[in-house]
Write an enzyme that holds these catalytic residues in place. Structure first.
Site, PDB file in Angstrom:
ATOM      1  N   ASN A 154       3.347 -20.084  -6.309  1.00 20.79           N
ATOM      2  CA  ASN A 154       3.441 -19.882  -4.894  1.00 20.79           C
ATOM      3  C   ASN A 154       3.243 -21.232  -4.047  1.00 20.79           C
ATOM      4  OD1 ASN A 154       1.980 -16.450  -4.653  1.00 20.79           O
ATOM      5  ND2 ASN A 154       4.180 -17.279  -4.855  1.00 20.79           N
ATOM      6  N   GLY A 169       0.797  -1.109   0.092  1.00 19.09           N
ATOM      7  CA  GLY A 169       0.031   0.137   0.014  1.00 19.09           C
ATOM      8  C   GLY A 169       0.851   1.235  -0.082  1.00 19.09           C
ATOM      9  N   LYS A 198       0.187 -17.335 -10.682  1.00 19.40           N
ATOM     10  CA  LYS A 198       1.033 -17.000  -9.656  1.00 19.40           C
ATOM     11  C   LYS A 198       0.680 -17.814  -8.451  1.00 19.40           C
ATOM     12  CE  LYS A 198       3.137 -12.975  -7.602  1.00 19.40           C
ATOM     13  NZ  LYS A 198       3.024 -13.129  -6.114  1.00 19.40           N
ATOM     14  N   SER A 248       7.691 -15.158   0.684  1.00 16.59           N
ATOM     15  CA  SER A 248       6.852 -14.325   1.731  1.00 16.59           C
ATOM     16  C   SER A 248       6.279 -15.090   2.785  1.00 16.59           C
ATOM     17  CB  SER A 248       5.675 -13.821   0.911  1.00 16.59           C
ATOM     18  OG  SER A 248       5.004 -14.654   0.147  1.00 16.59           O
ATOM     19  N   ASN A 262       6.299 -21.770  -1.930  1.00 13.06           N
ATOM     20  CA  ASN A 262       6.281 -21.142  -0.547  1.00 13.06           C
ATOM     21  C   ASN A 262       6.120 -22.126   0.525  1.00 13.06           C
ATOM     22  OD1 ASN A 262       6.306 -19.174  -2.273  1.00 13.06           O
ATOM     23  ND2 ASN A 262       4.632 -17.899  -1.059  1.00 13.06           N
TER      24      ASN A 262
HETATM   25  P1  NAD Z   1       1.081  -5.506   5.269  1.00 10.68           P
HETATM   26  O1  NAD Z   1       0.779  -6.415   6.144  1.00 10.68           O
HETATM   27  O2  NAD Z   1       2.532  -4.956   5.079  1.00 10.68           O
HETATM   28  O3  NAD Z   1       0.158  -4.384   5.018  1.00 10.68           O
HETATM   29  C1  NAD Z   1      -1.203  -4.718   5.144  1.00 10.68           C
HETATM   30  C2  NAD Z   1      -1.741  -3.312   5.813  1.00 10.68           C
HETATM   31  O4  NAD Z   1      -3.404  -3.574   5.851  1.00 10.68           O
HETATM   32  C3  NAD Z   1      -1.095  -3.287   7.477  1.00 10.68           C
HETATM   33  O5  NAD Z   1      -0.684  -2.080   7.498  1.00 10.68           O
HETATM   34  C4  NAD Z   1      -2.416  -3.510   8.290  1.00 10.68           C
HETATM   35  O6  NAD Z   1      -2.374  -2.759   9.508  1.00 10.68           O
HETATM   36  C5  NAD Z   1      -3.539  -2.770   7.179  1.00 10.68           C
HETATM   37  N1  NAD Z   1      -4.970  -2.931   7.571  1.00 10.68           N
HETATM   38  C6  NAD Z   1      -5.282  -4.600   8.101  1.00 10.68           C
HETATM   39  N2  NAD Z   1      -6.711  -4.466   8.136  1.00 10.68           N
HETATM   40  C7  NAD Z   1      -7.047  -2.994   7.974  1.00 10.68           C
HETATM   41  C8  NAD Z   1      -8.280  -2.191   8.101  1.00 10.68           C
HETATM   42  N3  NAD Z   1      -9.378  -2.837   8.661  1.00 10.68           N
HETATM   43  N4  NAD Z   1      -8.071  -0.852   7.842  1.00 10.68           N
HETATM   44  C9  NAD Z   1      -6.916  -0.544   7.653  1.00 10.68           C
HETATM   45  N5  NAD Z   1      -5.718  -0.872   7.401  1.00 10.68           N
HETATM   46  C10 NAD Z   1      -5.838  -2.468   7.644  1.00 10.68           C
HETATM   47  O7  NAD Z   1       0.951  -6.525   3.759  1.00 10.68           O
HETATM   48  P2  NAD Z   1       1.570  -6.424   2.604  1.00 10.68           P
HETATM   49  O8  NAD Z   1       2.902  -7.181   2.502  1.00 10.68           O
HETATM   50  O9  NAD Z   1       1.464  -5.006   2.056  1.00 10.68           O
HETATM   51  O10 NAD Z   1       0.679  -7.436   1.630  1.00 10.68           O
HETATM   52  C11 NAD Z   1      -0.685  -6.882   1.146  1.00 10.68           C
HETATM   53  C12 NAD Z   1      -1.325  -7.843   0.258  1.00 10.68           C
HETATM   54  O11 NAD Z   1      -0.524  -7.610  -1.086  1.00 10.68           O
HETATM   55  C13 NAD Z   1      -1.129  -9.200   0.359  1.00 10.68           C
HETATM   56  O12 NAD Z   1      -2.347 -10.175   0.011  1.00 10.68           O
HETATM   57  C14 NAD Z   1       0.084  -9.697  -0.177  1.00 10.68           C
HETATM   58  O13 NAD Z   1       0.113 -10.972  -0.539  1.00 10.68           O
HETATM   59  C15 NAD Z   1       0.030  -8.993  -1.464  1.00 10.68           C
HETATM   60  N6  NAD Z   1       1.371  -8.685  -2.001  1.00 10.68           N
HETATM   61  C16 NAD Z   1       2.289  -8.092  -1.241  1.00 10.68           C
HETATM   62  C17 NAD Z   1       3.777  -7.967  -1.744  1.00 10.68           C
HETATM   63  C18 NAD Z   1       4.717  -7.459  -0.927  1.00 10.68           C
HETATM   64  O14 NAD Z   1       6.020  -7.622  -1.400  1.00 10.68           O
HETATM   65  N7  NAD Z   1       4.697  -7.046   0.203  1.00 10.68           N
HETATM   66  C19 NAD Z   1       4.019  -8.297  -3.253  1.00 10.68           C
HETATM   67  C20 NAD Z   1       2.836  -8.943  -3.930  1.00 10.68           C
HETATM   68  C21 NAD Z   1       1.529  -8.985  -3.335  1.00 10.68           C
HETATM   69  O1  KPL Z   2       5.657 -14.669  -4.566  1.00 13.53           O
HETATM   70  C1  KPL Z   2       6.726 -15.131  -4.089  1.00 13.53           C
HETATM   71  C2  KPL Z   2       6.668 -14.985  -2.625  1.00 13.53           C
HETATM   72  O2  KPL Z   2       7.399 -15.401  -1.989  1.00 13.53           O
HETATM   73  O3  KPL Z   2       5.502 -14.919  -2.277  1.00 13.53           O
HETATM   74  C3  KPL Z   2       7.663 -15.738  -4.868  1.00 13.53           C
HETATM   75  C4  KPL Z   2       8.959 -15.149  -4.614  1.00 13.53           C
HETATM   76  C5  KPL Z   2       7.298 -16.031  -6.267  1.00 13.53           C
HETATM   77  C6  KPL Z   2       7.771 -17.315  -4.375  1.00 13.53           C
HETATM   78  O4  KPL Z   2       6.776 -17.980  -4.424  1.00 13.53           O
END
Ligand code: NAD
Ligand code: KPL
Length: 306
Positions: free
Chosen positions: A189, A15, A185, A253, A193
């Protein structure tokens, strides 16, 4: 006319990554906080701290409570899959008819469940290979350049707000086949994972477990065919090995969530794959065994298993 503000629900890693790039490009961005305590903490702090290429920048974006009066025309949902339903329910009364709702969650299951509760919204699904994580000091680090596929839940042309992503330098493409992207994806995963969690290893160390990965990919490919996405099954095993090679030094992750004592998105990844396999009567014994082993591991770690 100026485009409507982006409301970001879930200012965590991904975010923050989106909010800061949009704000940097001149888009109006507001952060939706969970409640008064989170809003107060955010407002007393420096704002969002974002690190790209070793350079840190701070963005003091306005924060809102869920029941703030402003209507929401553009909602970016960036919380974890298991938080989506409750988080969006808290702001649903503010969505204007035809509001644009963009879902950034990994895996599957949360998106369509939510879309069913928002019949008047235009829901867009995203599948991203970008990576971000929060450092111990609270700054969010842009860790992996990647690409984001975006597409509609139904048939819909590309929306106008894509130009804002363009200006923000968020690499992306609109596709009507977003479900295939998300499933592909998810399958990758599923093959990587859980094994990294159970073997306690980096992605690259999975080369020691090639037979297990081959077996999982065969089952996952059958499942992709059964859900009607045969193209997503093509070359799956090769794609998994490519991802393992490209991320060999990384911890997955799910591994990172488990070692940090955080809830995983198991239910929306391997849990969703196994549930769909059961629904469609596709035999996936290795995948199901892996899911059960993962659940036992999470249980032993004192973590939620759903
Ligand atoms: P995160 O935990 O860092 O962020 C989620 C945020 O949402 C937290 O700050 C939490 O406090 C907030 N939140 C939860 N409930 C809430 C509510 N009711 N109101 C307001 N805020 C609220 O998680 P992330 O790593 O950013 O991942 C978020 C999604 O993105 C996941 O589904 C993850 O799989 C996907 N994603 C993340 C990455 C990455 O690199 N971080 C990459 C690809 C996909
Ligand atoms: O998306 C990933 C994760 O760690 O969630 C990769 C790097 C593709 C491994 O599944």
């Amino acid at each position: 006319m100026a485009p409507p503000p982006w409301h970001v629900l879930g200012a965590g890693s991904i975010g923050t990554l989106w909010a800061c790039r949009l704000a940097r490009a001149g888009s109006t961005v507001r952060l939706l906080m969970r409640g008064p305590a989170q809003l107060a903490r955010y407002e007393q702090g420096p704002g969002l701290r974002w690190v790209e290429g070793g350079v840190e920048r701070t963005f003091r974006l306005p924060g809102d409570l869920p029941d703030a009066p402003q209507p929401i025309a553009q909602l970016l949902v960036a919380c974890k899959a298991y938080d989506v339903a409750a988080a969006v329910a808290a702001v649903r009364h503010r969505l204007v008819p035809g509001a644009q709702v963009i879902l950034l969650q990994n895996g599957l299951g949360s998106q369509h469940a939510l879309a069913a509760t928002l019949p008047e919204a235009c829901v867009t699904l995203a599948s991203t290979t970008e990576g971000a994580f929060r450092r111990d000091d609270g700054a969010v680090v842009f860790a992996g350049q990647g690409f984001t596929w975006l597409g509609p839940t139904g048939a819909r042309p590309a929306p106008l707000w894509l130009s804002e992503l363009e200006q923000a330098g968020i690499p992306h493409q609109w596709t009507p086949d977003i479900l295939a992207r998300l499933w592909r994806k998810l399958a990758i995963n599923c093959a990587i994972n859980p094994l990294t969690v159970l073997h306690g290893c980096r992605n690259g160390e999975l080369t020691k477990h090639a037979p297990a990965i081959t077996g999982l990919c065969q089952e996952l490919a059958r499942l992709l065919q059964a859900v009607g996405l045969p193209n997503a099954a093509v070359g799956l095993l090769d794609a998994v090995w490519e991802v393992i090679a490209a991320t060999s030094q990384n911890y997955s992750s799910m591994y990172q969530d488990v070692t940090a004592g955080r809830r995983t998105e198991i239910h929306y990844l391997i849990g969703y794959a196994c549930a769909e396999a059961a629904r469609l009567c596709v035999a996936v014994p290795a995948l199901e065994q892996l899911r059960q082993n993962l659940i036992a591991h999470l249980h032993a770690e004192g973590l939620p298993t759903d």
